[in-house]
Enzyme design. Structure first.
Site, PDB file in Angstrom:
ATOM      1  N   ALA A  85       1.619  -1.303 -11.105  1.00 33.78           N
ATOM      2  CA  ALA A  85       1.179  -2.703 -11.052  1.00 33.78           C
ATOM      3  C   ALA A  85       0.908  -3.094  -9.611  1.00 33.78           C
ATOM      4  CB  ALA A  85       2.251  -3.615 -11.643  1.00 33.78           C
ATOM      5  N   LYS A  88      -5.559  -4.552  -5.994  1.00 34.06           N
ATOM      6  CA  LYS A  88      -6.125  -3.373  -5.324  1.00 34.06           C
ATOM      7  C   LYS A  88      -7.462  -3.580  -4.631  1.00 34.06           C
ATOM      8  CE  LYS A  88      -8.635  -1.680  -9.328  1.00 34.06           C
ATOM      9  NZ  LYS A  88      -9.143  -0.538 -10.044  1.00 34.06           N
ATOM     10  N   SER A 128      -1.806   5.479  -1.970  1.00 33.78           N
ATOM     11  CA  SER A 128      -3.251   5.641  -1.810  1.00 33.78           C
ATOM     12  C   SER A 128      -3.571   6.416  -0.547  1.00 33.78           C
ATOM     13  CB  SER A 128      -3.871   4.245  -1.727  1.00 33.78           C
ATOM     14  OG  SER A 128      -5.202   4.329  -1.285  1.00 33.78           O
ATOM     15  N   TYR A 152      -4.256  -4.717   1.968  1.00 35.13           N
ATOM     16  CA  TYR A 152      -4.004  -3.865   0.794  1.00 35.13           C
ATOM     17  C   TYR A 152      -3.366  -2.555   1.246  1.00 35.13           C
ATOM     18  CZ  TYR A 152      -4.796  -0.340  -2.779  1.00 35.13           C
ATOM     19  OH  TYR A 152      -4.613   0.698  -3.657  1.00 35.13           O
ATOM     20  N   LYS A 156       0.609  -0.932   0.740  1.00 41.32           N
ATOM     21  CA  LYS A 156       0.989   0.399   0.225  1.00 41.32           C
ATOM     22  C   LYS A 156       1.892   1.113   1.231  1.00 41.32           C
ATOM     23  CE  LYS A 156      -1.158   0.355  -3.683  1.00 41.32           C
ATOM     24  NZ  LYS A 156      -0.405   0.339  -4.937  1.00 41.32           N
TER      25      LYS A 156
END
Ligand code: NAD
Ligand code: UDP
Length: 347
Positions: A85, A88, A128, A152, A156
């Site tokens: 979840a 992105k 990622s 973003y 991560k």
């Protein structure tokens, strides 16, 4: 009775999560989906049910909502959690930084707190290749320095650091509770070969493959090619595109690995080790759909890097996993999904 094979998949109604549900069920696990549906459609879960013969349980709610998480963890006894979840969209993250940190970092922390409270220590996190920033060397290995150029990517990277520190703290205190894998995805494309589930962007697609697919199906006029003066094979950007079915198979390999290990932290690249340019992608789609795909060279997209592809050898040596589907199969499956579902799940 302890149902040891239940796996919680947060974000399981989304593009990658819905495919993960299919392979988890096929591998003998029972996927339970937790999703706020902020970027997905519950029909995806219905379709997963059509594929695997039984609709997974869908718990609708926010991963930031601790009380809701407690209810879910009380209702089910999970062997592991796959945390997908998250928000992105890179461009959106530069305009809504706080929302991205709150959702992606706050969500991971709330989830970990709930996992600790309910005695679940096995966690796979959707990371990622963006955590490598503009890497100096290709292919990029897990040992490469990490950095981020947008909120973003930073969200991560922050979650990776939090999870790593969590495992270190665990080792200092000899608790051996946390058993964590960060899977660094390269560029997932394609769809389940049934054509029943696939990528269904809500607005204008941010990513190349769904954009090309929407031009191919007549929903958009032409593909904008963001720059053709990079030092790459044809001047356009090069990425490591990986079939979403290979990507989710990598999660099952990681899950099997974690369930045999007591505790620890690992990061694995999930990529093919091969890069393709934007023009090569367009040509591959043209071959799959049998028609020309109008495209035009435009300015570079700000913040883009020239090329990125994975050193995928660590996942092969540790997990025995590697991508097996080639570009032809990726675009054929992406096209089948788009052609059968021109409006996605219909929203
Ligand atoms: P997606 O948007 O299709 O799926 C994400 C799902 O998470 C959606 O169903 C959305 O409704 C849900 N969600 C978002 N915030 C939530 C919240 N606070 N609580 C509950 N549910 C929430 O995206 P995807 O492509 O399937 O990506 C899955 C994960 O993989 C994401 O974490 C993403 O950052 C990561 N990832 C994706 C790519 C890619 O190119 N698709 C690449 C690298 C990493
Ligand atoms: N790209 C493009 N047109 C688009 C979307 C992307 O030319 O409409 C290019 C982009 O510049 C990059 C590649 O396609 O070189 C992959 O972009 P995507 O956003 O899918 O992935 P990421 O850049 O996040 O790896």
């Amino acid at each position: 009775m302890v149902d040891s094979l239940k796996i919680l998949i947060t974000g399981g109604a989304g593009y990658i999560g819905s495919h993960a549900c299919v392979v988890a069920a096929e591998a003998g696990y029972e996927p339970v989906v937790l999703d706020s549906l902020i970027n997905s459609n519950p029909i995806a879960i219905q379709r997963v049910g059509d594929i695997i013969g039984e609709k997974p349980v869908l718990e609708v709610g926010d991963v930031n909502d601790r009380a809701f998480l407690d209810q879910v963890f009380k209702r089910h006894q999970f062997a592991a959690v796959i945390h997908m979840a998250g928000l992105k969209a890179v461009g959106e993250s530069t305009e809504q930084a706080l929302r991205y940190y709150s959702n992606n970092v706050g969500g991971a922390m709330a989830l970990c707190e709930a996992m600790a409270a309910h005695g679940v220590g096995n966690l796979i996190f959707s990371s990622s290749a963006t955590v490598y920033g503009d890497a100096a060397e290709m292919p990029v290995s897990e040992a490469a320095p990490r950095s981020a150029t947008n909120p973003y990517g930073m969200s991560k990277l922050m979650v990776e650091h939090i999870l790593e520190d969590q495992v270190k703290a665990d080792q200092h205190t000899q608790q051996h509770f946390w058993n964590i894998a960060c899977l660094r995805y390269f560029n997932p494309v394609g769809a389940h070969p049934s054509g029943k589930i696939g990528e269904d962007p809500r607005n204008i697609p941010n990513n190349l493959a769904p954009y090309i697919a929407q031009v191919a199906v007549g929903k958009r006029e032409q593909v904008s090619v963001f720059g053709d003066t990079y030092t790459t094979i044809d001047g356009t950007g090069v990425r490591d595109y990986i079939h979403v079915m290979d990507l989710v198979d990598g999660h099952i390999a990681a899950l099997n690995y974690l369930l045999k290990r007591e505790s620890g932290f690992s990061a694995w690249n999930l990529g093919t080790g091969k890069g393709y340019s934007v023009l090569q992608m367009i040509a591959a789609f043209e071959a799959a759909c049998g028609k020309p795909i109008p495209h035009q060279i435009m300015d570079k997209r700000s913040g883009d890097i020239a090329e990125c592809w994975a050193d995928a050898s660590k996942a092969l040596s540790d997990l025995g996993w590697r991508a097996t589907r080639d570009l032809e199969e990726m675009v054929a499956d992406a096209w089948r999904w788009q052609e059968n579902n021109p409006d996605g799940f219909g929203q």
